[in-house]
Design a protein around this motif. Structure first.
Motif, PDB file in Angstrom:
ATOM      1  N   ALA A 136      -2.846  -1.520  24.290  1.00  0.00           N
ATOM      2  CA  ALA A 136      -2.159  -0.629  24.338  1.00  0.00           C
ATOM      3  C   ALA A 136      -0.856  -1.191  24.523  1.00  0.00           C
ATOM      4  N   CYS A 137      -0.552  -1.786  24.283  1.00  0.00           N
ATOM      5  CA  CYS A 137       1.320  -2.534  23.810  1.00  0.00           C
ATOM      6  C   CYS A 137       1.755  -2.766  22.804  1.00  0.00           C
ATOM      7  N   ALA A 138       3.358  -2.225  22.079  1.00  0.00           N
ATOM      8  CA  ALA A 138       3.680  -2.795  21.270  1.00  0.00           C
ATOM      9  C   ALA A 138       4.108  -4.460  20.711  1.00  0.00           C
ATOM     10  N   LEU A 139       3.845  -5.040  19.934  1.00  0.00           N
ATOM     11  CA  LEU A 139       3.983  -6.480  19.381  1.00  0.00           C
ATOM     12  C   LEU A 139       5.865  -6.532  19.880  1.00  0.00           C
ATOM     13  N   SER A 140       6.114  -7.864  20.047  1.00  0.00           N
ATOM     14  CA  SER A 140       7.924  -7.709  20.032  1.00  0.00           C
ATOM     15  C   SER A 140       7.762  -7.354  18.406  1.00  0.00           C
ATOM     16  N   VAL A 141       9.046  -7.880  17.932  1.00  0.00           N
ATOM     17  CA  VAL A 141       9.813  -7.687  16.338  1.00  0.00           C
ATOM     18  C   VAL A 141       9.441  -8.337  15.930  1.00  0.00           C
ATOM     19  N   PRO A 142      10.151  -9.923  16.611  1.00  0.00           N
ATOM     20  CA  PRO A 142       9.130 -10.820  16.220  1.00  0.00           C
ATOM     21  C   PRO A 142       7.896 -11.424  15.642  1.00  0.00           C
ATOM     22  N   GLU A 143       7.078 -10.720  17.194  1.00  0.00           N
ATOM     23  CA  GLU A 143       5.679 -10.922  16.829  1.00  0.00           C
ATOM     24  C   GLU A 143       5.377 -10.099  15.398  1.00  0.00           C
ATOM     25  N   THR A 144       5.975  -9.137  14.892  1.00  0.00           N
ATOM     26  CA  THR A 144       5.174  -8.286  14.534  1.00  0.00           C
ATOM     27  C   THR A 144       5.581  -8.434  12.919  1.00  0.00           C
ATOM     28  N   PHE A 145       6.546  -9.530  12.564  1.00  0.00           N
ATOM     29  CA  PHE A 145       6.285 -10.017  11.529  1.00  0.00           C
ATOM     30  C   PHE A 145       5.443 -10.842  11.158  1.00  0.00           C
ATOM     31  N   THR A 146       5.256 -12.096  12.428  1.00  0.00           N
ATOM     32  CA  THR A 146       4.250 -12.918  12.013  1.00  0.00           C
ATOM     33  C   THR A 146       2.295 -12.670  12.379  1.00  0.00           C
ATOM     34  N   ALA A 147       2.280 -11.870  13.115  1.00  0.00           N
ATOM     35  CA  ALA A 147       1.049 -11.040  13.906  1.00  0.00           C
ATOM     36  C   ALA A 147       0.129 -11.158  12.832  1.00  0.00           C
ATOM     37  N   LYS A 148      -0.927 -11.717  12.502  1.00  0.00           N
ATOM     38  CA  LYS A 148      -2.248 -11.015  11.738  1.00  0.00           C
ATOM     39  C   LYS A 148      -2.870  -9.867  11.752  1.00  0.00           C
TER      40      LYS A 148
ATOM     41  N   GLU B 146       0.691  -1.388   0.181  1.00  0.00           N
ATOM     42  CA  GLU B 146       0.082  -0.245  -0.071  1.00  0.00           C
ATOM     43  C   GLU B 146       0.982   1.642   0.171  1.00  0.00           C
ATOM     44  N   LEU B 147       2.207   1.624   0.697  1.00  0.00           N
ATOM     45  CA  LEU B 147       2.510   2.557   0.823  1.00  0.00           C
ATOM     46  C   LEU B 147       3.561   2.716  -0.585  1.00  0.00           C
ATOM     47  N   LYS B 148       4.487   2.232  -0.535  1.00  0.00           N
ATOM     48  CA  LYS B 148       5.413   1.673  -1.898  1.00  0.00           C
ATOM     49  C   LYS B 148       6.305   2.867  -2.139  1.00  0.00           C
ATOM     50  N   ALA B 149       6.845   3.319  -0.501  1.00  0.00           N
ATOM     51  CA  ALA B 149       7.187   4.369  -1.055  1.00  0.00           C
ATOM     52  C   ALA B 149       8.940   4.176  -0.260  1.00  0.00           C
ATOM     53  N   LEU B 150       8.967   2.440   0.138  1.00  0.00           N
ATOM     54  CA  LEU B 150      10.483   1.869   0.443  1.00  0.00           C
ATOM     55  C   LEU B 150       9.892   0.284   0.200  1.00  0.00           C
ATOM     56  N   SER B 151      11.380   0.044  -0.487  1.00  0.00           N
ATOM     57  CA  SER B 151      11.076  -1.462  -0.804  1.00  0.00           C
ATOM     58  C   SER B 151      10.571  -2.532   0.384  1.00  0.00           C
ATOM     59  N   SER B 152      10.221  -3.439  -0.028  1.00  0.00           N
ATOM     60  CA  SER B 152       9.907  -4.772   0.902  1.00  0.00           C
ATOM     61  C   SER B 152      10.707  -4.671   1.813  1.00  0.00           C
ATOM     62  N   GLU B 153      12.086  -5.281   1.287  1.00  0.00           N
ATOM     63  CA  GLU B 153      13.492  -4.925   1.999  1.00  0.00           C
ATOM     64  C   GLU B 153      13.489  -4.050   3.312  1.00  0.00           C
ATOM     65  N   GLN B 154      13.316  -2.320   2.813  1.00  0.00           N
ATOM     66  CA  GLN B 154      13.641  -1.833   3.484  1.00  0.00           C
ATOM     67  C   GLN B 154      12.719  -1.616   4.699  1.00  0.00           C
ATOM     68  N   TYR B 155      11.520  -2.260   4.371  1.00  0.00           N
ATOM     69  CA  TYR B 155      10.494  -2.315   4.977  1.00  0.00           C
ATOM     70  C   TYR B 155      10.412  -2.766   6.427  1.00  0.00           C
ATOM     71  N   SER B 156      11.089  -4.691   6.172  1.00  0.00           N
ATOM     72  CA  SER B 156      11.773  -5.879   7.073  1.00  0.00           C
ATOM     73  C   SER B 156      12.627  -4.599   7.717  1.00  0.00           C
ATOM     74  N   LEU B 157      13.910  -4.132   7.428  1.00  0.00           N
ATOM     75  CA  LEU B 157      14.548  -3.755   7.992  1.00  0.00           C
ATOM     76  C   LEU B 157      14.047  -2.402   8.908  1.00  0.00           C
ATOM     77  N   GLY B 158      12.908  -2.330   8.300  1.00  0.00           N
ATOM     78  CA  GLY B 158      12.517  -0.376   8.948  1.00  0.00           C
ATOM     79  C   GLY B 158      11.307  -1.543  10.474  1.00  0.00           C
ATOM     80  N   ILE B 159      10.697  -2.313  10.353  1.00  0.00           N
ATOM     81  CA  ILE B 159      10.403  -3.481  11.588  1.00  0.00           C
ATOM     82  C   ILE B 159      10.887  -4.128  12.464  1.00  0.00           C
ATOM     83  N   GLN B 160      12.061  -4.169  12.081  1.00  0.00           N
ATOM     84  CA  GLN B 160      13.581  -5.163  13.005  1.00  0.00           C
ATOM     85  C   GLN B 160      13.823  -3.122  13.805  1.00  0.00           C
TER      86      GLN B 160
END
Length: 425
Positions: A76-88, A52-66
């Motif tokens: 009210a709680c941020a998911l951990s990095v691993p959870e952010t990758f896998t959670a729906k 949807e955003l397309k401003a960055l590549s998928s690899e750049q968004y992946s790095l941003g999540i890390q």
């Protein structure tokens, strides 16, 4: 007043500093949140960002999540990095983004933003009128009114907030356009004036400096010397008016075809010659838009063969996108006539190639990256690219309760422009 001469870098205050006539913002981190949209539910965040955003590549968004620049906040709680990758993504999830902002600079309009001059200025902006409900300013060229796109702190609304004033814009002016800006001090008044504008009860008069000897300018020799008339006087004689009535649309290449072509809508503008500059073969023209379409005055003047002298898009001498411009000058309504959908799409692809070719040919400096966030750094704009010889001179409603006229921009009075042209001949 706008400072045209280059200035040395001044002391940075709250991340704001000045250099070479530009107001600049030091890079900073900015966070924003939004509730998950319905179409995102059941999808992973990386997929949503990439699609949807397309401003960055998928690899750049992946790095941003890390780096935790993109997060899912659940209960009210941020998911951990691993959870952010896998959670729906679920209903009521909040998507939080943290970005390293590099705001483009804007044209410096004053030497001291804290100078109020006993109520004549605020934030360095000239006050045309102020009361308990309204703040009417003379907007300088080169700065957007409100945060938009890459601009946030470099906007008039945010500058006013820095001075302790909350103001609500009631209408729009392009970043490079100057003139009357009516701002309300409360949402109620803002909605009221916006309603009047939608009902077309506001008469607007602009000034433009255009190429060539404008039609009927010979009847305006009496206005050729001395002080300019008031906005009312300049448009008083209907015999001097030239009316342009043609449909207006825009082409936004950021959108997909055919949505990139906006619906063509009827637009009418009256033009009155005010002063002809023989040495430069330019005319100062008063413009009264009867309708309110995007870039209406600029497009109408270009179609008449009298584009604004320094228009960066609609003047053939200046435009970087001649194919797109020529299409808009030749085709008044793309939705009727002999242009098939296939042919229109072919034009769109041609405009895309033209745009990409220009950006690919820009100086290599734009390919430099921020060492902190990796974003591409663009070169500073030139001062002349942040100014358009189009000025909102006067706003008046049908009752006369709102009646504002600004001081004149230097290009409407400066005879040096004519003298410089004469010296080149």
């Amino acid at each position: 007043m706008t400072l045209d001469k280059p200035r040395q870098v001044l002391e940075m205050v709250n991340g704001i500093y000045y250099a070479h006539g530009l107001r600049k913002i030091a890079p900073y981190y900015h966070s924003r949140t939004s509730f998950a949209k319905g179409r995102w539910l059941g999808r992973q965040l990386l997929e949503v960002l990439s699609d949807e955003l397309k401003a960055l590549s998928s690899e750049q968004y992946s790095l941003g999540i890390q780096r935790q620049e993109f997060q899912i906040v659940r209960n009210a709680c941020a998911l951990s990095v691993p959870e952010t990758f896998t959670a729906k993504i679920e209903n009521k999830d909040i998507i939080k983004t943290i970005s390293h902002k590099h705001e483009p600079p804007v044209r410096q309009w004053c030497s001291d933003e804290s100078d109020t001059e006993a109520g004549k200025k605020i934030g360095g902006f000239e006050i045309v009128h102020e009361c308990s409900d309204l703040l009417v300013l003379n907007k300088p060229s080169g700065i957007p009114i409100h945060p938009t796109g890459r601009y946030y702190k470099n906007s008039m609304v945010e500058v006013l907030k820095n001075q302790g004033t909350d103001a609500y814009p009631t209408h729009r002016l392009d970043k490079i356009t100057s003139g009357v800006l009516i701002m309300a001090k409360n949402p109620y008044m803002a909605n009221k004036i916006q309603g009047q504008i939608r009902q077309r009860t506001m008469q607007k008069t602009y000034l433009a400096r255009v190429e060539g000897c404008f039609p009927k300018v010979q009847d305006s020799h009496a206005l050729g010397k001395g002080c300019l008339p008031s906005a009312t006087e300049a448009c008083a004689d209907e015999n001097k008016a030239t009316v342009e009535d043609s449909e207006i649309y825009t082409i936004e290449l950021k959108k997909q075809f055919p949505a990139a072509f906006s619906v063509a809508r009827n637009a009418t503008t009256k033009f009155y010659p005010v002063r002809y500059y023989a040495a430069s073969n330019q005319t100062l023209v008063a413009c009264q838009p009867i309708t309110g379409r995007t870039h209406q005055i600029r497009i109408h003047l270009a179609r008449m063969g009298h584009p604004i002298v320094n228009d960066p898009f609609y003047n053939k001498k200046n435009t970087k996108f001649p194919r797109r411009l020529q299409f808009m000058l030749d085709v008044y309504n793309w939705n009727i006539g002999s242009i098939s959908s296939e042919r229109l799409e072919s034009y769109f692809k041609d405009f895309l190639r033209e745009s990409n070719s220009f950006h690919d040919g820009e100086p290599s400096s734009i390919r430099e990256e921020c060492k902190e966030c990796g974003i591409n750094l663009y070169p500073d704009p030139q001062l002349h690219d942040l100014q358009l010889y189009l000025h909102a001179w006067k706003y008046r409603d049908s009752t006369g309760d709102l009646d504002y006229e600004t001081s004149l921009p230097i290009w409407a009075l400066d005879h040096n422009l004519e003298l410089q042209a004469a010296m080149k001949e």
